[in-house]
Structures are given as structure tokens and as C-alpha cells.
Design a protein around this motif. Structure first.
Motif, PDB file in Angstrom:
ATOM      1  N   GLU A  32     118.206   0.173  19.012  1.00 20.59           N
ATOM      2  CA  GLU A  32     119.326   0.934  19.660  1.00 20.59           C
ATOM      3  C   GLU A  32     118.517   1.961  20.533  1.00 20.59           C
ATOM      4  N   ARG A  33     117.460   2.580  20.334  1.00 24.38           N
ATOM      5  CA  ARG A  33     116.816   3.260  21.017  1.00 24.38           C
ATOM      6  C   ARG A  33     116.301   3.246  22.171  1.00 24.38           C
ATOM      7  N   TYR A  34     115.851   2.066  22.575  1.00 29.15           N
ATOM      8  CA  TYR A  34     115.022   1.461  23.503  1.00 29.15           C
ATOM      9  C   TYR A  34     115.827   0.189  24.203  1.00 29.15           C
ATOM     10  N   GLN A  35     116.891  -0.311  23.638  1.00 29.27           N
ATOM     11  CA  GLN A  35     117.468  -1.608  24.348  1.00 29.27           C
ATOM     12  C   GLN A  35     117.970  -1.229  25.771  1.00 29.27           C
ATOM     13  N   GLY A  36     118.277  -0.069  26.080  1.00 31.55           N
ATOM     14  CA  GLY A  36     118.723   0.357  27.441  1.00 31.55           C
ATOM     15  C   GLY A  36     117.636   0.390  28.347  1.00 31.55           C
ATOM     16  N   VAL A  37     116.438   0.835  27.958  1.00 30.17           N
ATOM     17  CA  VAL A  37     115.199   1.012  28.550  1.00 30.17           C
ATOM     18  C   VAL A  37     114.888  -0.378  29.017  1.00 30.17           C
ATOM     19  N   VAL A  38     114.730  -1.119  27.948  1.00 29.44           N
ATOM     20  CA  VAL A  38     114.163  -2.493  28.088  1.00 29.44           C
ATOM     21  C   VAL A  38     115.057  -3.458  28.963  1.00 29.44           C
ATOM     22  N   ALA A  56     115.552  -9.268  27.095  1.00 28.07           N
ATOM     23  CA  ALA A  56     115.612  -8.224  26.185  1.00 28.07           C
ATOM     24  C   ALA A  56     115.615  -8.596  24.829  1.00 28.07           C
ATOM     25  N   GLN A  57     116.224  -9.653  24.582  1.00 25.31           N
ATOM     26  CA  GLN A  57     116.461  -9.942  22.998  1.00 25.31           C
ATOM     27  C   GLN A  57     114.965 -10.665  22.491  1.00 25.31           C
ATOM     28  N   GLU A  58     114.172 -11.287  23.414  1.00 25.52           N
ATOM     29  CA  GLU A  58     113.054 -11.748  23.168  1.00 25.52           C
ATOM     30  C   GLU A  58     111.948 -10.758  23.030  1.00 25.52           C
ATOM     31  N   VAL A  76     106.036   3.897  21.911  1.00 26.24           N
ATOM     32  CA  VAL A  76     106.833   2.765  21.610  1.00 26.24           C
ATOM     33  C   VAL A  76     107.324   2.002  23.034  1.00 26.24           C
ATOM     34  N   GLY A  77     107.978   3.014  23.801  1.00 25.28           N
ATOM     35  CA  GLY A  77     108.283   2.489  25.164  1.00 25.28           C
ATOM     36  C   GLY A  77     107.435   1.834  26.069  1.00 25.28           C
ATOM     37  N   PRO A  78     106.572   2.342  26.192  1.00 29.28           N
ATOM     38  CA  PRO A  78     105.584   1.846  27.123  1.00 29.28           C
ATOM     39  C   PRO A  78     104.773   0.380  26.449  1.00 29.28           C
ATOM     40  N   TRP A  79     104.825   0.172  25.289  1.00 27.63           N
ATOM     41  CA  TRP A  79     104.489  -1.005  24.349  1.00 27.63           C
ATOM     42  C   TRP A  79     105.394  -2.127  24.499  1.00 27.63           C
ATOM     43  N   LEU A  80     106.907  -1.658  24.424  1.00 24.07           N
ATOM     44  CA  LEU A  80     107.851  -2.706  24.736  1.00 24.07           C
ATOM     45  C   LEU A  80     107.905  -3.182  26.200  1.00 24.07           C
ATOM     46  N   ILE A  81     107.836  -1.942  27.113  1.00 21.67           N
ATOM     47  CA  ILE A  81     107.751  -2.573  28.433  1.00 21.67           C
ATOM     48  C   ILE A  81     106.621  -3.445  28.720  1.00 21.67           C
ATOM     49  N   GLY A  82     105.422  -3.295  28.243  1.00 25.77           N
ATOM     50  CA  GLY A  82     104.199  -4.290  28.315  1.00 25.77           C
ATOM     51  C   GLY A  82     104.779  -5.650  27.984  1.00 25.77           C
ATOM     52  N   ILE A  83     105.393  -5.735  26.807  1.00 25.07           N
ATOM     53  CA  ILE A  83     105.878  -6.877  26.242  1.00 25.07           C
ATOM     54  C   ILE A  83     106.721  -7.666  27.309  1.00 25.07           C
ATOM     55  N   ALA A  84     107.647  -6.653  27.805  1.00 27.91           N
ATOM     56  CA  ALA A  84     108.665  -7.029  28.826  1.00 27.91           C
ATOM     57  C   ALA A  84     107.900  -7.869  30.030  1.00 27.91           C
TER      58      ALA A  84
END
Length: 192
Positions: A32-38, A56-58, A76-84
Motif C-alpha cells: 500500500e505504501r509503495y504501489q503508487g510509486v512502483v 507492478a504486481q510482479e 525500500v523504494g529504490p530496491w523496489l524500483i530496481g526490481i521494476a
């Protein structure tokens, strides 16, 4: 089964620790915190909204699968963006023949040129269609053949009835014109 002790108001590092211990409520809070950013990052870089949804789901599925390897002191944000970003590259490889892949690859190239500043790249991506339209017909065709057609410079030259060297100069000038247009519209790119 974990009890879901992590509060949605907890800091990222606390949520990560809870997620690593199997707390599903903490994982839901992170989503919920990061879904908008991702989603925003992905949507600016793919042609179809449905692809951004799927990717985004992946991202969150992969992050959950890799949760044990995440350092809770990292952001967390940069980690998720790296995955994206990695998923975007996979997406581009899987769908090379689709037109929107050229858009994704141009966005990734702009991101690399700008040093990865997400806000700056999002701004540049918003102006990219107008900047592409501002190019001359041959420059637009060369960009299209290179990114969408996956043609080498020699093939582009043959298609445009130019030498390979002339096609190389045309591509260089087209990229420089795109860069100048994007900088003029508020984005700033940096040479690497």
C-alpha cells in the motif's frame, strides 16, 4: 502463522523485518505504501496501462520472494524500483516486436543518461512524444528503425538510402536533438 503485529504506520525498516518473519499484514502495508510509486514508474515507461499493472504486481511478488535477502537498513523504494527496472528489461526482451517496446527502451536510455533521477525521467518521458514529433522525418524514421525495428546502422542506412556513416551521424543528431528538446522542456540529462 504470524499475527500481523506490524502497524501500517511503522517505518519501512520495521515493516521489512516483520515481512521477513512472515507477517502478511506488514507486506500488505508495504504494498500500500509503495504501489503508487512502483506503478507510476512502470506506467511512464510502458505503452499499455495493463502491462504496468501486471509488472507492478510482479515487482511485489518478486520482492516477497526475495525478502530474506533484503537488508532492512536499506531504502525500500529504490530496491523496489530496481526490481521494476529489471522487469522492464525482461518485458522489453520478451516483446521486442511490439511498438511500445521502443518507448520503454528510449525511457530506459534516458534514465541512464540522467543518472537515474526518477522525477526527472518521468518529466522527460512526459515530453518525449512531442520531442519525437519535432524531429525531421528521416530522424524519426531512424529512431523508429533503431529502437522498434532493432536494425543496425548499416541496415538503417540502406533503408534510408544513406551510407552507414551517414546513418550513424543521423542517429547521433537525432539523439542530440531529443536531448536538447527534453532539456528545453524542463528535463536535464547528463552525459555519462
Amino acid at each position: 502463522m504470524p499475527t500481523g503485529d506490524a502497524s501500517p504506520m511503522a517505518g519501512d525498516s520495521e515493516l521489512v523485518v516483520a515481512v521477513q518473519s512472515g507477517d502478511r499484514a506488514a507486506f500488505t502495508a508495504l504494498i500500500e505504501r509503495y504501489q503508487g510509486v512502483v506503478y507510476g514508474y512502470l506506467r511512464a515507461r510502458v505503452f499499455q496501462a495493463s502491462d504496468a499493472d501486471d509488472l507492478a504486481q510482479e515487482v511485489f511478488l518478486r520482492s516477497y520472494g526475495a525478502r530474506a535477502r533484503f537488508d532492512s537498513s536499506a531504502m525500500v523504494g529504490p530496491w523496489l524500483i530496481g526490481i521494476a527496472r529489471n522487469l522492464l528489461r525482461e518485458h522489453a526482451r520478451k516483446t521486442r516486436r511490439r511498438r511500445e517496446v521502443a518507448w520503454t527502451e528510449i525511457c530506459l536510455e534516458l534514465e541512464e543518461q540522467s543518472g537515474g533521477g526518477l522525477e526527472q525521467v518521468d518529466e522527460m518521458s512526459a515530453h518525449l512524444p512531442a520531442c519525437l514529433e519535432s524531429l525531421g522525418e528521416n530522424a524519426r524514421r531512424a529512431i523508429d528503425l533503431f529502437y522498434r525495428g532493432k536494425m543496425r546502422l548499416a541496415e538503417i542506412g540502406a533503408r534510408l538510402r544513406r551510407s552507414e556513416g551517414a546513418a550513424k551521424v543521423l542517429m547521433f543528431r537525432a539523439r542530440q536533438a531529443l536531448k536538447a528538446c527534453l532539456e528545453g522542456k524542463g528535463g536535464q540529462t547528463h552525459d555519462r
